[in-house]
Enzyme design. Sequence first.
Site, short mmCIF file in Angstrom:
data_model
loop_
_atom_site.label_atom_id
_atom_site.label_comp_id
_atom_site.label_asym_id
_atom_site.label_seq_id
_atom_site.Cartn_x
_atom_site.Cartn_y
_atom_site.Cartn_z
N THR A 298 0.81 -1.22 0.00
CA THR A 298 0.00 0.00 0.00
C THR A 298 0.85 1.27 0.00
O THR A 298 2.05 1.23 0.27
CB THR A 298 -0.92 0.04 1.24
OG1 THR A 298 -0.12 0.13 2.42
CG2 THR A 298 -1.80 -1.19 1.32
N ASP A 299 0.17 2.38 -0.25
CA ASP A 299 0.81 3.68 -0.14
C ASP A 299 0.47 4.26 1.23
O ASP A 299 -0.07 3.56 2.10
CB ASP A 299 0.37 4.60 -1.28
CG ASP A 299 -1.14 4.81 -1.34
OD1 ASP A 299 -1.83 4.60 -0.31
OD2 ASP A 299 -1.64 5.20 -2.41
N THR A 300 0.74 5.53 1.45
CA THR A 300 0.52 6.13 2.77
C THR A 300 -0.96 6.22 3.15
O THR A 300 -1.28 6.44 4.30
CB THR A 300 1.15 7.53 2.85
OG1 THR A 300 0.61 8.33 1.80
CG2 THR A 300 2.65 7.46 2.73
N MET A 301 -1.86 6.05 2.17
CA MET A 301 -3.30 6.07 2.46
C MET A 301 -3.85 4.66 2.67
O MET A 301 -5.06 4.48 2.73
CB MET A 301 -4.04 6.77 1.32
CG MET A 301 -3.65 8.22 1.15
SD MET A 301 -4.46 8.99 -0.28
CE MET A 301 -3.56 8.22 -1.63
N ILE B 38 -3.90 2.36 0.51
CA ILE B 38 -4.52 1.91 -0.74
C ILE B 38 -3.47 1.10 -1.49
O ILE B 38 -2.31 1.52 -1.62
CB ILE B 38 -4.97 3.12 -1.60
CG1 ILE B 38 -6.06 3.90 -0.85
CG2 ILE B 38 -5.46 2.65 -2.96
CD1 ILE B 38 -6.40 5.23 -1.49
#
Length: 145
Positions: free
Chosen positions: A15-18, A20
């Site tokens: 995932t990324d920082t969100m 997602i």
Amino acid sequence: MNFLPYRHKAQYYETDTMKIVHHSNYIRWMEEARVDMLEQMGLGYDAMEREGVLSPVLSVECEYKSMTRFPETVEITVRLTRYTGVKFELEYEMRDAASGTLRAKGKSAHCFIDQSGRPVSLRRKFPAWDALFKSYAENQAPPVQ
């Protein structure tokens, strides 16, 4: 003669920082599902490679429909949509396992080659494998919408 869906739990590192899932991971998941499909056929990559057959990717595409977030589980259905004896094509649907929401759809094309990179005709060299691929390609039902 449909394949059992492959399940993948989204990992935090995907995932990324969100939280997602990064788009590149869907291609990896398609590969995981393809390996699982071949194993369900009784013809995993390890079996093919023991016989000197490789199956590289010729093309891949993915259409993103909705976001997958950590720690959701995605269920991936695979359909063998085309088989020629030397090439085959697959379609994938990736859905949230809990809600059934479509996350992504994809396609990939592959061929069979020997260790030197020359095409291998399963029809000629491995007739039992050819019959197996034909059987699945002819009997794949479309995915449930």
